[in-house]
Design a protein around this motif. Structure first.
Motif, PDB file in Angstrom:
ATOM      1  N   MET A   1      51.876  -0.732  -3.465  1.00  0.00           N
ATOM      2  CA  MET A   1      51.454  -1.673  -2.416  1.00  0.00           C
ATOM      3  C   MET A   1      51.291  -0.929  -1.093  1.00  0.00           C
ATOM      4  O   MET A   1      52.090  -0.052  -0.757  1.00  0.00           O
ATOM      5  N   ALA A   2      50.246  -1.259  -0.341  1.00  0.00           N
ATOM      6  CA  ALA A   2      49.955  -0.559   0.903  1.00  0.00           C
ATOM      7  C   ALA A   2      51.028  -0.825   1.955  1.00  0.00           C
ATOM      8  O   ALA A   2      51.429  -1.967   2.165  1.00  0.00           O
ATOM      9  N   ARG A   3      51.479   0.234   2.611  1.00  0.00           N
ATOM     10  CA  ARG A   3      52.441   0.098   3.697  1.00  0.00           C
ATOM     11  C   ARG A   3      51.750  -0.325   4.990  1.00  0.00           C
ATOM     12  O   ARG A   3      52.352  -0.977   5.848  1.00  0.00           O
ATOM     13  N   ILE A   4      50.480   0.081   5.141  1.00  0.00           N
ATOM     14  CA  ILE A   4      49.680  -0.257   6.316  1.00  0.00           C
ATOM     15  C   ILE A   4      48.411  -0.954   5.842  1.00  0.00           C
ATOM     16  O   ILE A   4      47.688  -0.433   4.994  1.00  0.00           O
ATOM     17  N   VAL A   5      48.138  -2.130   6.379  1.00  0.00           N
ATOM     18  CA  VAL A   5      46.891  -2.850   6.091  1.00  0.00           C
ATOM     19  C   VAL A   5      46.144  -3.023   7.400  1.00  0.00           C
ATOM     20  O   VAL A   5      46.713  -3.504   8.383  1.00  0.00           O
ATOM     21  N   THR A   6      44.897  -2.611   7.414  1.00  0.00           N
ATOM     22  CA  THR A   6      44.111  -2.656   8.642  1.00  0.00           C
ATOM     23  C   THR A   6      42.973  -3.661   8.531  1.00  0.00           C
ATOM     24  O   THR A   6      42.459  -3.929   7.445  1.00  0.00           O
ATOM     25  N   LEU A   7      42.588  -4.193   9.680  1.00  0.00           N
ATOM     26  CA  LEU A   7      41.442  -5.107   9.769  1.00  0.00           C
ATOM     27  C   LEU A   7      40.443  -4.542  10.762  1.00  0.00           C
ATOM     28  O   LEU A   7      40.789  -4.256  11.913  1.00  0.00           O
ATOM     29  N   THR A   8      39.209  -4.366  10.298  1.00  0.00           N
ATOM     30  CA  THR A   8      38.122  -3.858  11.137  1.00  0.00           C
ATOM     31  C   THR A   8      36.993  -4.871  11.078  1.00  0.00           C
ATOM     32  O   THR A   8      36.260  -4.939  10.089  1.00  0.00           O
ATOM     33  N   MET A   9      36.842  -5.658  12.127  1.00  0.00           N
ATOM     34  CA  MET A   9      35.826  -6.707  12.119  1.00  0.00           C
ATOM     35  C   MET A   9      34.426  -6.180  12.423  1.00  0.00           C
ATOM     36  O   MET A   9      33.439  -6.847  12.145  1.00  0.00           O
ATOM     37  N   ASN A  10      34.337  -4.986  13.004  1.00  0.00           N
ATOM     38  CA  ASN A  10      33.033  -4.435  13.360  1.00  0.00           C
ATOM     39  C   ASN A  10      32.926  -2.991  12.862  1.00  0.00           C
ATOM     40  O   ASN A  10      32.834  -2.052  13.647  1.00  0.00           O
ATOM     41  N   PRO A  11      32.968  -2.799  11.527  1.00  0.00           N
ATOM     42  CA  PRO A  11      32.926  -1.435  10.993  1.00  0.00           C
ATOM     43  C   PRO A  11      31.576  -0.788  11.248  1.00  0.00           C
ATOM     44  O   PRO A  11      30.602  -1.453  11.619  1.00  0.00           O
ATOM     45  N   ALA A  12      31.533   0.511  11.023  1.00  0.00           N
ATOM     46  CA  ALA A  12      30.284   1.240  11.228  1.00  0.00           C
ATOM     47  C   ALA A  12      30.180   2.387  10.240  1.00  0.00           C
ATOM     48  O   ALA A  12      31.191   3.004   9.878  1.00  0.00           O
ATOM     49  N   LEU A  13      28.982   2.654   9.803  1.00  0.00           N
ATOM     50  CA  LEU A  13      28.710   3.880   9.074  1.00  0.00           C
ATOM     51  C   LEU A  13      28.432   4.949  10.120  1.00  0.00           C
ATOM     52  O   LEU A  13      27.428   4.879  10.836  1.00  0.00           O
ATOM     53  N   ASP A  14      29.320   5.926  10.220  1.00  0.00           N
ATOM     54  CA  ASP A  14      29.178   6.974  11.225  1.00  0.00           C
ATOM     55  C   ASP A  14      28.321   8.109  10.668  1.00  0.00           C
ATOM     56  O   ASP A  14      28.602   8.637   9.580  1.00  0.00           O
TER      57      ASP A  14
ATOM     58  N   ALA B   1      50.636  -9.113   2.534  1.00  0.00           N
ATOM     59  CA  ALA B   1      51.861  -9.860   2.240  1.00  0.00           C
ATOM     60  C   ALA B   1      53.086  -8.957   2.139  1.00  0.00           C
ATOM     61  O   ALA B   1      54.190  -9.344   2.524  1.00  0.00           O
ATOM     62  N   GLY B   2      52.920  -7.723   1.636  1.00  0.00           N
ATOM     63  CA  GLY B   2      54.062  -6.824   1.496  1.00  0.00           C
ATOM     64  C   GLY B   2      53.993  -5.593   2.365  1.00  0.00           C
ATOM     65  O   GLY B   2      54.755  -4.633   2.157  1.00  0.00           O
ATOM     66  N   ALA B   3      53.100  -5.578   3.339  1.00  0.00           N
ATOM     67  CA  ALA B   3      52.912  -4.390   4.178  1.00  0.00           C
ATOM     68  C   ALA B   3      53.994  -4.273   5.244  1.00  0.00           C
ATOM     69  O   ALA B   3      54.645  -5.254   5.606  1.00  0.00           O
ATOM     70  N   ASP B   4      54.187  -3.065   5.742  1.00  0.00           N
ATOM     71  CA  ASP B   4      55.056  -2.853   6.900  1.00  0.00           C
ATOM     72  C   ASP B   4      54.340  -3.232   8.189  1.00  0.00           C
ATOM     73  O   ASP B   4      54.950  -3.796   9.099  1.00  0.00           O
ATOM     74  N   TYR B   5      53.055  -2.873   8.269  1.00  0.00           N
ATOM     75  CA  TYR B   5      52.294  -3.086   9.491  1.00  0.00           C
ATOM     76  C   TYR B   5      50.921  -3.665   9.173  1.00  0.00           C
ATOM     77  O   TYR B   5      50.266  -3.268   8.201  1.00  0.00           O
ATOM     78  N   ILE B   6      50.482  -4.603  10.012  1.00  0.00           N
ATOM     79  CA  ILE B   6      49.102  -5.057  10.055  1.00  0.00           C
ATOM     80  C   ILE B   6      48.478  -4.443  11.298  1.00  0.00           C
ATOM     81  O   ILE B   6      48.991  -4.617  12.405  1.00  0.00           O
ATOM     82  N   VAL B   7      47.400  -3.721  11.122  1.00  0.00           N
ATOM     83  CA  VAL B   7      46.715  -3.075  12.243  1.00  0.00           C
ATOM     84  C   VAL B   7      45.362  -3.738  12.442  1.00  0.00           C
ATOM     85  O   VAL B   7      44.505  -3.701  11.550  1.00  0.00           O
ATOM     86  N   ALA B   8      45.166  -4.371  13.589  1.00  0.00           N
ATOM     87  CA  ALA B   8      43.868  -4.921  13.967  1.00  0.00           C
ATOM     88  C   ALA B   8      43.281  -3.997  15.028  1.00  0.00           C
ATOM     89  O   ALA B   8      43.901  -3.795  16.076  1.00  0.00           O
ATOM     90  N   SER B   9      42.128  -3.427  14.740  1.00  0.00           N
ATOM     91  CA  SER B   9      41.625  -2.382  15.630  1.00  0.00           C
ATOM     92  C   SER B   9      40.112  -2.438  15.732  1.00  0.00           C
ATOM     93  O   SER B   9      39.412  -2.634  14.735  1.00  0.00           O
ATOM     94  N   GLY B  10      39.632  -2.259  16.957  1.00  0.00           N
ATOM     95  CA  GLY B  10      38.204  -2.165  17.189  1.00  0.00           C
ATOM     96  C   GLY B  10      37.638  -3.374  17.909  1.00  0.00           C
ATOM     97  O   GLY B  10      38.344  -4.336  18.226  1.00  0.00           O
ATOM     98  N   SER B  11      36.353  -3.323  18.145  1.00  0.00           N
ATOM     99  CA  SER B  11      35.654  -4.390  18.854  1.00  0.00           C
ATOM    100  C   SER B  11      35.400  -5.569  17.921  1.00  0.00           C
ATOM    101  O   SER B  11      35.552  -5.468  16.705  1.00  0.00           O
ATOM    102  N   LEU B  12      35.002  -6.678  18.517  1.00  0.00           N
ATOM    103  CA  LEU B  12      34.626  -7.864  17.746  1.00  0.00           C
ATOM    104  C   LEU B  12      33.105  -7.997  17.750  1.00  0.00           C
ATOM    105  O   LEU B  12      32.469  -7.871  18.792  1.00  0.00           O
ATOM    106  N   PRO B  13      32.510  -8.277  16.594  1.00  0.00           N
ATOM    107  CA  PRO B  13      31.054  -8.438  16.552  1.00  0.00           C
ATOM    108  C   PRO B  13      30.624  -9.783  17.112  1.00  0.00           C
ATOM    109  O   PRO B  13      31.451 -10.655  17.412  1.00  0.00           O
ATOM    110  N   ARG B  14      29.343  -9.948  17.235  1.00  0.00           N
ATOM    111  CA  ARG B  14      28.786 -11.209  17.744  1.00  0.00           C
ATOM    112  C   ARG B  14      29.215 -12.377  16.860  1.00  0.00           C
ATOM    113  O   ARG B  14      29.311 -12.253  15.644  1.00  0.00           O
ATOM    114  N   GLY B  15      29.472 -13.502  17.504  1.00  0.00           N
ATOM    115  CA  GLY B  15      29.853 -14.699  16.779  1.00  0.00           C
ATOM    116  C   GLY B  15      31.347 -14.878  16.623  1.00  0.00           C
ATOM    117  O   GLY B  15      31.809 -15.975  16.297  1.00  0.00           O
ATOM    118  N   VAL B  16      32.118 -13.818  16.831  1.00  0.00           N
ATOM    119  CA  VAL B  16      33.574 -13.897  16.668  1.00  0.00           C
ATOM    120  C   VAL B  16      34.186 -14.246  18.022  1.00  0.00           C
ATOM    121  O   VAL B  16      33.925 -13.563  19.018  1.00  0.00           O
TER     122      VAL B  16
END
Length: 310
Positions: A1-14, A130-145
């Motif tokens: 199970m992941a110890r860190i779960v991240t949320l990226t609402m505006n990902p990008a292909l770099d 649900a079982g992570a140590d940390y939730i990481v929310a990072s980055g900008s928000l896209p249009r509509g959010v």
């Protein structure tokens, strides 16, 4: 199970490439490109995974760029949950001009996300974390959010009993609510949050301390660029010096720093030492080229340097 779960609402292909000289009105024939999955939370998950901590990235994905991000994450062995959307995941282009040594970064806007897409992302996050140590929310928000979207992420973290880590800017930061475990603004982002400039070390420390006193967060790590960082908690404010390296790029340095801090904490380091480990990860990212992130061997080497200098 992941110890860190991240949320990226505006990902990008770099996409990173180089050219001898940039000039207008001409066909500019570039070198072979490098492709990397990008966006704040995705970068944090990639660095954490590279440093030996299980991490999972949650993000909306649409079109060819979204598919390629998933493909690249699979190649790296990074877990992810991609939420299908009708729009097209954005791309960003980093062009290095060899003649001058300058870098040019072109960031395209993200797709517009409707309410259903937003809720699907939140539902996927709640399931994954649900079982992570940390939730990481990072980055900008896209249009509509909406600007208070990260406050909704905070509600999920509290419901699950998980610790929320936030790295964002502008209105998304201002409306993120309170009770965040760890907040990582830059000095400029902190000025934007407070609505005024911050002059001198005393005002910097007062501003960082204020984040704790106002209940916005339990821990604040304020990036000061070449001057290092401020670490603020209930125990006070501490200055941490930067590590001097020959910088090639600043891409992903803040994300690497944040990942390093969390990896340090998961390894059992105290808060101050975890912050030093994060600074080492951020400095290691400066040694990379294009859109590459830090290399684990550089992080460990620079951390040993930081410990030796302390």
């Amino acid at each position: 199970m992941a110890r860190i779960v991240t949320l990226t609402m505006n990902p990008a292909l770099d996409i990173a490439t180089s050219i001898e000289r940039i000039a207008p009105e001409r066909k500019l024939r570039c070198d072979a490109p490098r492709y990397d999955p990008g966006g704040g939370g995705i970068n944090v998950a990639r660095v954490a995974h590279a440093l030996g901590v299980d991490a999972l990235a949650v993000f909306p994905a649409g079109g060819a760029a979204g598919e390629l991000i998933g493909h690249l994450l699979r190649q790296e062995g990074v877990g992810y949950s991609a939420i299908p959307i009708d729009g097209f995941t954005r791309e960003s282009l980093n062009v290095a001009e060899r003649e001058s040594g300058q870098q040019y970064r072109f960031i395209l806007p993200g797709p517009e996300l409707g309410g259903h897409d937003q809720q699907h992302c939140l539902d996927a996050l709640a399931t994954a974390a649900a079982g992570a140590d940390y939730i990481v929310a990072s980055g900008s928000l896209p249009r509509g959010v909406p600007e208070d979207f990260y406050a909704r992420v905070g509600d999920i973290a509290r419901r699950l009993g998980r610790r929320l880590v936030l790295d964002t800017s502008g209105p998304a930061l201002k409306h993120a609510g309170t009770g965040i475990h760890l907040l990582k603004p830059s000095l400029g982002e902190l000025e934007g949050l407070l609505g005024h400039s911050i002059q001198g070390e005393r005002e910097e420390e007062q501003a960082a301390r204020g984040l704790i006193e106002q209940g916005r967060c339990e821990i604040a790590v304020v990036s000061l660029g070449a001057r290092g960082a401020l670490l603020a908690s209930k125990d006070g404010v501490k200055r941490l010096p930067a590590l001097q390296v020959a910088s090639k790029t600043a891409v992903g340095a803040g994300d690497s720093m944040l990942a390093g801090i969390l990896v340090g904490l998961i390894r059992g380091l105290g808060l101050g030492e975890a912050a030093r480990f994060g600074i080492a990860a951020g400095a290691a990212a400066l040694l990379a080229t294009g859109t590459q992130l830090c290399r684990p061997e550089d992080v460990e080497r620079l951390y040993r340097t930081a410990v030796g200098a302390a």
